[in-house]
Write an enzyme that holds these catalytic residues in place. Sequence first.
Site, PDB file in Angstrom:
ATOM      1  N   ASP A 149     -11.115   1.829  -2.177  1.00  0.00           N
ATOM      2  CA  ASP A 149     -11.540   1.612  -0.793  1.00  0.00           C
ATOM      3  C   ASP A 149     -13.060   1.615  -0.693  1.00  0.00           C
ATOM      4  OD1 ASP A 149      -9.096   1.242   0.324  1.00  0.00           O
ATOM      5  OD2 ASP A 149      -8.913   3.233   1.218  1.00  0.00           O
ATOM      6  N   ASP A 164       0.829  -1.208   0.000  1.00  0.00           N
ATOM      7  CA  ASP A 164       0.000   0.000   0.000  1.00  0.00           C
ATOM      8  C   ASP A 164       0.865   1.260   0.000  1.00  0.00           C
ATOM      9  OD1 ASP A 164      -2.281   1.557   0.200  1.00  0.00           O
ATOM     10  OD2 ASP A 164      -2.952   0.736   2.113  1.00  0.00           O
TER      11      ASP A 164
HETATM   12  C1  GLA Z   1      -5.559   2.071   2.775  1.00  0.00           C
HETATM   13  C2  GLA Z   1      -6.069   0.840   2.048  1.00  0.00           C
HETATM   14  C3  GLA Z   1      -7.034   0.096   2.928  1.00  0.00           C
HETATM   15  C4  GLA Z   1      -6.352  -0.293   4.215  1.00  0.00           C
HETATM   16  C5  GLA Z   1      -5.798   0.952   4.896  1.00  0.00           C
HETATM   17  C6  GLA Z   1      -4.945   0.595   6.094  1.00  0.00           C
HETATM   18  O1  GLA Z   1      -6.572   3.004   2.932  1.00  0.00           O
HETATM   19  O2  GLA Z   1      -6.647   1.194   0.835  1.00  0.00           O
HETATM   20  O3  GLA Z   1      -7.514  -1.050   2.270  1.00  0.00           O
HETATM   21  O4  GLA Z   1      -5.329  -1.212   3.947  1.00  0.00           O
HETATM   22  O5  GLA Z   1      -4.989   1.714   4.011  1.00  0.00           O
HETATM   23  O6  GLA Z   1      -4.428   1.707   6.709  1.00  0.00           O
END
Ligand code: GLA
Length: 637
Positions: free
Chosen positions: A548, A478
């Site tokens: 998300d 990420d």
């Molecule tokens: C990002 C990702 C989420 C999750 C959060 C964790 O927003 O897109 O899926 O993993 O970070 O902090």
Amino acid sequence: MITVNDTECLVKSAGTDYSFKVTGSGHLEHLYYGESSERTHRDFPWRDAFPGNCISYDDKFPELFLENFPLEMSSRGKGDIREPFIEVVHADGSRTSDFVFSRTELSSEKPEYETLPGSYREEGQQEDGPWHLTVFLEDRSYPLTLELHYYTYDDCGTICRSSRLINRGSDNVRVLRLLSTQLDLPGNEYVFTSFHGGWAREMERHGTCVNCGKFSVSSAAGASSNRTNPFVMLSRPETTESSGDCWGFNLIYSGNHYEALEVNSFGNSRFVSGINPDSFEFLLGPGESLEAPEAVMTFSGEGFSGVSRNMHRFVREHIVRGKWKKKERPVLLNSWEAFYFDFDEEKLLGLAAAGKAAGAELFVMDDGWFDGRIDDRRALGDWTPDSRKLPGGLEEICRRVKALGLDFGIWIEPESVNRESRLYREHPEWSIEIPGKPHSEGRNQRLLDFANPEAAEYMTRRMEELLSSAEISYVKYDVNRILSDIYSQYLPPERQGETAHRYILGVYRMLRYLTGRFPEVLFEGCAAGGGRFDLGMLCYFPQIWASDNTDPVCRKEIQRGYSAGYPMSAVTAHVSASPNHQTGRETTLAERYEAASEGILGYELDLSSLPPEEFEEIRLQIAEYKKIRKKIVCPEE
Ligand code: GLA
């Protein structure tokens, strides 16, 4: 296949022709890109225009007006006042360049780029005849060589282009832009389809008819970004989903990108794409070279969906690589929306056990597992497991999850650092920020300076240690902020315009190493959802967390947007709780499954606390999905 003869370079790919020729003046005249046909490729109305006060090229070619001449690549200064392909400041301060033909080279090989990821062909996927053309151009007045590369992928009607600039002189030159592709098209009736959005609302499709002036889309976020995706299309006003001319373009790059369509005063159009020249400047020393990312182009006479089909196949066959390329992907259960930061080993194991009973195959421990990570304000950069949450460390939780019969995966964010971390305290100079100046924050974190080889090397080793410390089968990779206050404390002042590009090159170097070192691991890309959903990332990650936003109503629209340029084997989608955590909308489990099963399916909710009938419904969904999922990675088998 590519052929070169005295009159023409012809790049053929699955029923499409792309052609250009060398003019008497040494310029590359673009002739045609479209359906292969018997009709002449030289039927464009370019020269009909009255030149008026245009610039005539030189005494020998007084009738050559570059302002309205179809060019394969253009530079500034010799009368072409449209979007240039290249712009350089020479040692004498001049910004005029004039690249003319030197020679061509044909081959059936594609060497890897030194700095960038690229398309590839597996053994056994050879074409009849050469499929890589290099055209060498030399500046008439300065010691610069420009290479234009063309590659064909006949199985998906796709052509890739890239360029490389080499400084053969003894002075530095400042490169202000080096793009990846340029396509001069006759007329001015093109619709420019582009995809825009933001966090949790990726890939909204827009069509803009560009009859005059210039329309451009770009990212200045330091990432390909969820604001504008590098995949775009050009079509005619009458083109539909299934009929009419359509050209599709993408870029194998994850940094700042730029796509523009300009109509000149004679009513002819030019498309360009490449690294965003805005804020970009690269100092090229004697003997040094600069590679531009590969651009992908396809044409279809069967409308938007024709382009989509070509792009899907191209991504599946010539971008995604490694063990997982055509392998069915495991159904996973992710801890994020179930627990956020609030978990310990027992809670995780309870969730994993429920996942196993429902038929999931992989359990993913998302953010929150490392020391001090109780919220998003701290601990990024310090990748040691939190001994309160995980007393036996990664090894123990991994062993216990595996004992339940599930594979185990983790979330990481190697490019980021919180100020509240050991790493930041010890190495503030490794963070992208202007020393001594106020900094603008994003999700309470900063980015590590991947333009600095020492910082990049450190984090690569940390990740290598981490991934070696347990039997990790999957990694969610990420990055949760975009660049601001762009400054590399490693680079000298005159090289600061290189920071954003060098950053992404440093990230690629790490990804190349880690994915090569752990070839069995399934890597999933993520950037606060779809903040870096691009072909550069897909060269390393076979799948990407597309958004998300897990609300099925929104998600279907987002996925429709992605599907215009990317195969669903690249898109991961999860069934989450209702009401949805992002939108508050209530939906049925069936609706959520319908949306998530369009792509690579996962679950992201507390399965251990569901009513029995909902749990049973999920069990049946997973069983159903396992029967159909092969079609998502290999639709043609
Ligand atoms: C990002 C990702 C989420 C999750 C959060 C964790 O927003 O897109 O899926 O993993 O970070 O902090």
